[in-house]
Design a protein around this motif. Structure first.
Motif, PDB file in Angstrom:
ATOM      1  N   GLU A 236      -6.938   1.775  13.243  1.00 30.45           N
ATOM      2  CA  GLU A 236      -6.187   2.690  12.367  1.00 30.45           C
ATOM      3  C   GLU A 236      -4.687   2.678  12.696  1.00 30.45           C
ATOM      4  O   GLU A 236      -3.846   2.808  11.803  1.00 30.45           O
ATOM      5  N   GLU A 237      -4.358   2.541  13.967  1.00 26.23           N
ATOM      6  CA  GLU A 237      -2.943   2.528  14.338  1.00 26.23           C
ATOM      7  C   GLU A 237      -2.250   1.310  13.734  1.00 26.23           C
ATOM      8  O   GLU A 237      -1.090   1.377  13.322  1.00 26.23           O
ATOM      9  N   ALA A 238      -2.961   0.200  13.691  1.00 27.29           N
ATOM     10  CA  ALA A 238      -2.391  -1.001  13.080  1.00 27.29           C
ATOM     11  C   ALA A 238      -2.169  -0.770  11.590  1.00 27.29           C
ATOM     12  O   ALA A 238      -1.143  -1.173  11.027  1.00 27.29           O
ATOM     13  N   PHE A 239      -3.113  -0.104  10.956  1.00 24.99           N
ATOM     14  CA  PHE A 239      -2.963   0.197   9.529  1.00 24.99           C
ATOM     15  C   PHE A 239      -1.724   1.066   9.312  1.00 24.99           C
ATOM     16  O   PHE A 239      -0.916   0.823   8.417  1.00 24.99           O
ATOM     17  N   THR A 240      -1.572   2.067  10.168  1.00 22.09           N
ATOM     18  CA  THR A 240      -0.426   2.974  10.040  1.00 22.09           C
ATOM     19  C   THR A 240       0.881   2.213  10.253  1.00 22.09           C
ATOM     20  O   THR A 240       1.854   2.413   9.513  1.00 22.09           O
ATOM     21  N   ALA A 241       0.887   1.351  11.257  1.00 15.76           N
ATOM     22  CA  ALA A 241       2.116   0.585  11.538  1.00 15.76           C
ATOM     23  C   ALA A 241       2.472  -0.315  10.361  1.00 15.76           C
ATOM     24  O   ALA A 241       3.646  -0.401   9.958  1.00 15.76           O
ATOM     25  N   LEU A 242       1.474  -0.953   9.795  1.00 20.10           N
ATOM     26  CA  LEU A 242       1.724  -1.839   8.656  1.00 20.10           C
ATOM     27  C   LEU A 242       2.196  -1.027   7.443  1.00 20.10           C
ATOM     28  O   LEU A 242       3.108  -1.424   6.719  1.00 20.10           O
ATOM     29  N   TYR A 243       1.583   0.111   7.258  1.00 20.00           N
ATOM     30  CA  TYR A 243       1.989   0.988   6.145  1.00 20.00           C
ATOM     31  C   TYR A 243       3.444   1.411   6.332  1.00 20.00           C
ATOM     32  O   TYR A 243       4.249   1.313   5.407  1.00 20.00           O
ATOM     33  N   ARG A 244       3.786   1.870   7.519  1.00 17.37           N
ATOM     34  CA  ARG A 244       5.161   2.345   7.750  1.00 17.37           C
ATOM     35  C   ARG A 244       6.168   1.220   7.569  1.00 17.37           C
ATOM     36  O   ARG A 244       7.278   1.435   7.117  1.00 17.37           O
ATOM     37  N   ARG A 245       5.767   0.045   7.928  1.00 15.85           N
ATOM     38  CA  ARG A 245       6.688  -1.090   7.842  1.00 15.85           C
ATOM     39  C   ARG A 245       6.906  -1.521   6.390  1.00 15.85           C
ATOM     40  O   ARG A 245       7.978  -1.973   6.032  1.00 15.85           O
TER      41      ARG A 245
END
Lengths: 183, 191
Positions: free
Chosen positions: B19-28
């Motif tokens: 999930e953290e990877a998803f969040t990071a990709l979303y924010r980017r």
């Protein structure tokens, strides 16, 4: 480049600068994270659905074969046209196969009646597209899983297993479930 | 740690359930997706909806991403473009004048100069929105998002030559539509 084109470039740069700080509303991130969390554990991969469907088909075929009435073993059997005519030799005198031991006049077995709950939606929230078609897959789950849906389970039966029908959407996502028990 | 990972690495982690990877990709990537949808539709509501759809599609279909066909960024632009066109098709009355204020930073300069600048920007925005979709997306990607021809071609799934010609035609149409504005002396804002 003409002077108008050069001016257009400058105007477009200004337009780009005016939108450079735009971003999606903050609440969208939380919404998407929740959606990601929900879909992650409950997601049914295609192969699982295929395996489950295969098992169901195989079980259904086996049941059908076992219940099919068998011809009398002693007389030669002639296949009906248009299939090629096959004359089988007389059956051996030895003990008949297990499947043939069942008398043709055996009374119909009383099949247990299935009792199912309503379909209970699996929690994806409001973001899933409406279901247009899907597949139903029968699975076996620990009876304790009933508690996740607010259904009562006797403590001593927690470890038992229960049948359930899972409704899979076109994309393989599990959308709803109903529990089935036999009476 | 996510900050140091490439988009492709983050996407792999997303596939593995991180999930953290998803969040990071979303924010980017959310800003570019949202902005693209906004510039294509002129509507903050549509931009939000498109952004949501893009990242939901990413959750569902991330396995479809093929690194040999482009970057994760262009993959997301491609989904966004598809969503925008779908919505444009559904509702052609999408340009909301009321929402345009959102795009404008707070006025800091002389009110008159600021007003003139905002009016010019608004005129250009409307001109871009009035372009046919295929020219508009080329102008938005290449001129507003400063994307190269190749990258834009990956995002739109067409040949580089097609991007060049659409961009050329789009700009020519803009010059035509904005001839009054482009012919008048430009009042530049000074900070």
């Amino acid at each position: 480049m003409s002077s108008k084109e050069a001016r257009l470039e400058a105007e477009l740069r200004e337009l780009a600068a005016s939108t450079a700080q735009l971003e999606a509303p903050a609440e969208l991130e939380a919404k998407l994270r929740a959606a990601y969390r929900r879909q992650r554990p409950a997601r049914w991969p295609y192969w699982a659905a295929a395996v489950a469907a295969g098992v169901l088909l195989a079980a259904g075929a086996a049941a059908w074969v076992a219940r099919r009435p068998t011809p009398a073993p002693a007389a030669p059997v002639v296949a009906a046209s248009p299939q090629p005519v096959v004359v089988l030799p007389p059956a051996p005198v030895g003990p008949p196969a297990v499947a043939r031991r069942l008398p043709a006049t055996r009374p119909a077995r009383v099949r247990p009646r299935e009792v199912a709950t309503e379909f209970l939606p699996l929690q994806y929230g409001e973001i899933l597209a409406p279901l247009e078609s899907g597949n139903l897959v029968r699975v076996r789950l620990p009876r304790s899983s009933l508690t996740s849906f607010g259904l009562p389970v006797a403590e001593e039966r927690m470890a038992e297993r229960i049948s359930a029908d899972v409704l899979l959407g076109e994309d393989g996502t599990a959308r709803a479930i109903r529990f089935v028990s036999l009476r | 740690m996510e900050a140091t990972l490439t988009d492709a690495e983050l996407l792999q982690a997303v596939l593995a359930g991180d999930e953290e990877a998803f969040t990071a990709l979303y924010r980017r990537r959310q800003r570019a997706v949202y902005r693209f949808a906004y510039e294509m539709s002129g509507s903050a509501v549509v931009a939000e909806e498109v952004t949501q759809e893009v990242f939901l599609a990413l959750m569902r279909d991330a396995r479809r991403y093929d690194a040999s066909r482009g970057t994760v960024a262009t993959y997301l632009y491609g989904i966004a473009r598809h969503q925008v066109l779908r919505m444009l098709e559904k509702d052609r009355k999408m340009v909301s004048i009321d929402e345009t204020d959102q795009a404008e930073p707070a006025a800091q300069e002389d009110p008159l100069v600021e007003l003139t600048r905002r009016e010019r920007v608004e005129l250009v925005r409307r001109a871009v929105l009035s372009l046919p979709a295929n020219y508009r997306e080329a102008v938005v990607l290449c001129d507003l998002h400063e994307m190269g021809y190749e990258e834009a071609a990956e995002a739109l799934g067409c040949a580089v030559g097609t991007i060049r010609s659409r961009l050329h035609r789009g700009r020519a149409l803009l010059v035509e539509k904005l001839s009054g504005l482009l012919g008048s002396p430009r009042e530049r804002c000074t900070a």
